[in-house]
Motif scaffolding. Structure first.
Motif, PDB file in Angstrom:
ATOM      1  N   THR A  53       2.597   1.858   0.197  1.00 23.74           N
ATOM      2  CA  THR A  53       3.755   2.704  -0.114  1.00 23.74           C
ATOM      3  C   THR A  53       4.792   1.904  -0.898  1.00 23.74           C
ATOM      4  OG1 THR A  53       3.317   3.597   2.058  1.00 23.74           O
ATOM      5  CG2 THR A  53       5.253   4.395   0.955  1.00 23.74           C
ATOM      6  N   HIS A 109      -1.006   7.992   0.269  1.00 27.47           N
ATOM      7  CA  HIS A 109      -1.674   8.367  -0.988  1.00 27.47           C
ATOM      8  C   HIS A 109      -0.878   9.412  -1.762  1.00 27.47           C
ATOM      9  CE1 HIS A 109      -5.537   7.130   1.250  1.00 27.47           C
ATOM     10  NE2 HIS A 109      -4.874   6.107   0.796  1.00 27.47           N
ATOM     11  N   SER A 145      -7.267   2.922  -2.744  1.00 31.01           N
ATOM     12  CA  SER A 145      -6.651   3.019  -1.425  1.00 31.01           C
ATOM     13  C   SER A 145      -7.422   3.979  -0.518  1.00 31.01           C
ATOM     14  CB  SER A 145      -5.207   3.474  -1.621  1.00 31.01           C
ATOM     15  OG  SER A 145      -4.536   3.488  -0.423  1.00 31.01           O
ATOM     16  N   ILE A 194       1.906   7.734  -3.544  1.00 29.35           N
ATOM     17  CA  ILE A 194       1.545   7.043  -4.792  1.00 29.35           C
ATOM     18  C   ILE A 194       1.459   8.052  -5.930  1.00 29.35           C
ATOM     19  CG2 ILE A 194      -0.149   5.579  -5.942  1.00 29.35           C
ATOM     20  CD1 ILE A 194      -1.137   4.702  -3.263  1.00 29.35           C
ATOM     21  N   SER A 203       3.861   1.384  -4.437  1.00 32.52           N
ATOM     22  CA  SER A 203       4.076   2.553  -5.289  1.00 32.52           C
ATOM     23  C   SER A 203       5.565   2.758  -5.575  1.00 32.52           C
ATOM     24  CB  SER A 203       3.459   3.796  -4.665  1.00 32.52           C
ATOM     25  OG  SER A 203       4.193   4.194  -3.555  1.00 32.52           O
ATOM     26  N   PRO A 256      -1.590   5.309 -11.264  1.00 33.94           N
ATOM     27  CA  PRO A 256      -1.498   5.727  -9.862  1.00 33.94           C
ATOM     28  C   PRO A 256      -2.800   6.333  -9.359  1.00 33.94           C
ATOM     29  CG  PRO A 256       0.453   6.406 -11.015  1.00 33.94           C
ATOM     30  CD  PRO A 256      -0.473   5.863 -12.031  1.00 33.94           C
TER      31      PRO A 256
END
Lengths: 112, 494
Positions: B175, A40, A76, A43, B178, A69
């Protein structure tokens, strides 16, 4: 700022992997929780960090952070909450029925 | 009419919620599930027909234009796979009430079942890479519920590993997404495909490609990431194994197919050579696993792995013929793996054990089951005129055209060994002296369980015998996947 966050995410990933490789079930679950926190943070860092800038674009706002994001993290986080609680319940049942919380002893190939 | 494409996701989602209210009224829950599964099949069939006639349907949710909002893309590939998913779902829902105990059914089996279908159809239809992750999670959550259904010792033990492996690969997926977002600044797959060509740092993109491959390969059980599969797929109830074996690994394959034909198609050399090697190892190790055990559930679970190898081989060779071979094999494999796991379920139920050495002479008591098993073996091994043959033929023709001789030899030998591993079950389990049945009282129930398998087998035979009808559209899908510009243009409407 991005560097600090990247290092922090790296530390989280490292400890997560260390915990994932343990034998005790509870430690593994802590490892997965740390892993998701690392992801997290990652991101958030990827969407560029800015001070005093809300992720909202309305009239008169010149500076804003990329809101995408943040939306991704929200999704998430919810997912990882759900899975962590499921894992805790599952680990409890598994250790109770199999009589051990050591992953080494949870092997086998028996016929049922 | 573009809202139509959301129905394969919304119908099972609603079904999952409705059925949850009738957890303690099982006859009603069963009836509702069967009706909704059939409706869903009909609706998906209708959408398939529409797309076949009028071209892809694209839904921009909330009227946000393509690169910004979340989009659903129904092209021939995704809708064909969604349709096949629903075929498997119908067979499983008719089989479930006979194979599960009432207690297992009342623990929300049907809700989890429909949520799994939601996740699988959603993963096929979405055109947004983050939503792909979300639908992966939806189907994984449902599968976590299904795999522990029954609460057995081995089940809990294996489900723990299954959940951990999938959780780890999901986090790597997030991940990587992103990463990709920071490089190309978008999540829409068509838009990513367009932007990827403009990025000058190709090294980062290769890293992202390999990371994505790691994630999808873990879900799809490609060598060396298949170690979790055999035990966890043989532990749950046969109907759950059938759903997993038919659908979950195939979602991984579909994602590899989509991502590596659309986004990472421009630097094919490195990744695609890697795919061919991995395909060869996947086939070899899967077959060795299948030959190594006497547990018939495990033999079947290991047999998923070489099939994955065949599909990866098609993506690795990367020509129109081989890609259409992969698509054909994908559809064939979804149907036949479901049929096989259900068949194994009936055998284990009838014989009362999954140890091959203890099963003998079943064909005297269950002639229909025996012949179904024999036909299914021929389909799986790819004996003409069945469907496995056509897929393999396309794959091998594609490989020969690219002069990849080694992979052809490995593929042919592993096909023979697959035939051997399955025929071993047939010879030992079904042939032999007529012996006393261990559970004669189960005969009627077991015979009832055979019919959904007949449905799947007839589709599989139709896929092979009627190859002339299906081949043009599969060939068209291959051509379509090799020209990603068509997808990009249809989504971004340029």
């Amino acid at each position: 700022m991005e560097i600090v966050m990247a290092v922090l995410a790296g530390i989280l990933f490292t400890t997560a992997v260390y915990n994932l490789l343990q034998k005790q079930m509870l430690r593994i679950i802590i490892g997965t929780a740390l892993l998701s926190h690392g992801a997290h943070l990652f991101i958030l860092t990827m969407g560029e960090l800015k001070r005093d800038k809300p992720p909202i674009l309305s009239e008169g706002v010149e500076n804003y952070t990329d809101p995408l994001p943040q939306a991704l993290i929200l999704t998430s986080i919810v997912i990882s909450f759900g899975i962590t609680s499921l894992l805790l319940v599952l680990a409890y049942r598994t250790s109770k029925i199999n009589g051990t919380d050591n992953m080494e002893q949870l092997r086998g190939n028996d016929y049922e | 009419m573009s809202n139509l494409i959301s129905l394969p996701i919304i119908l099972p989602l609603l079904a999952g919620i409705i059925v949850a209210f009738f957890a303690n009224k099982l006859p009603l829950a069963r009836a509702i599930s069967k009706v909704i599964a059939l409706t869903n099949l009909a609706v998906t069939g209708f959408i398939l027909y529409r797309i076949y006639q009028n071209g892809p349907i694209i839904l921009e949710t909330g009227d946000w234009a393509a690169p910004y909002g979340i989009i659903l893309v129904g092209d021939m590939l995704s809708i064909t796979l969604a349709f096949t998913t629903n075929l498997v779902a119908v067979a499983c829902v008719f089989y479930a009430s006979k194979s599960l105990t009432e207690q297992q059914e009342s623990y929300y089996f049907y809700s989890f079942f429909f949520l799994l279908i939601t996740g699988v159809s959603g993963a096929f239809i979405t055109g947004d890479i983050f939503n792909l992750f979300v639908f992966f999670e939806v189907l994984l959550m449902a599968s976590y519920g299904l795999i522990v259904l029954g609460n057995g010792r081995a089940q809990l033990r294996e489900s723990m590993k299954y959940v951990l492996i999938n959780l780890f690969s999901s986090m790597v997926f997030v991940t990587t997404v992103s990463f990709l977002y920071s490089v190309v600044g978008t999540l829409n797959m068509a838009h990513i495909a367009e932007r990827v060509q403009e990025v000058d740092q190709q090294g980062i993109l290769t890293t992202i490609g390999i990371l994505l491959f790691f994630v999808f390969a873990t879900k799809a059980a490609v060598f060396p990431l298949y170690y979790w599969l055999p035990n966890s797929y043989s532990a749950p109830n046969p109907v759950v194994s059938a759903l997993f074996g038919a659908l979950l690994t195939k979602v991984g394959i579909y994602s590899i197919l989509r991502v590596f034909t659309l986004i990472f198609a421009w630097e094919a050399d490195l990744t695609h050579t890697l795919f061919i090697y991995l395909a060869a190892f996947t086939m070899i190790f899967g077959v060795i696993g299948a030959l190594s055990t006497n547990n018939i559930k495990l033999i079947m679970a290991y047999n998923i792995i070489p099939a994955v190898g065949f599909m990866i081989m098609g993506i690795g060779i990367f020509t129109e013929t081989s890609i259409s071979g992969t698509v054909y094999y994908l559809i064939h494999d979804m149907v036949i793996k479901a049929a096989f796991f259900l068949l194994i379920g009936v055998i284990v139920y009838a014989a009362g054990t999954s140890d091959l050495r203890k099963i003998k002479g079943l064909i005297h008591h269950y002639p229909v089951l025996g012949w179904f098993f024999f036909i299914a073996t021929l389909v799986l091994a790819g004996i003409p005129p069945f469907s496995g043959f056509i897929g393999k033929l396309l794959l091998i023709r594609g490989a020969l055209a690219q002069e990849e001789i080694l992979i052809v030899i490995v593929a042919l030998i592993s096909s023979l060994l697959i035939l051997f591993s399955m025929i071993r079950i047939f010879i030992q389990g079904f042939w032999g002296e007529k012996t006393q049945l261990a559970h004669p009282e189960r005969k009627q129930a077991a015979n009832k369980m055979t019919w959904p398998i007949g449905f799947l087998l007839s589709i599989s035979v139709l896929l092979g015998v009627g190859a002339e009808w299906f081949y043009p559209s599969v060939e068209w899908i291959g051509e379509y996947l090799m020209n990603p510009q068509i997808y990009i243009d249809s989504v971004l409407k340029e």
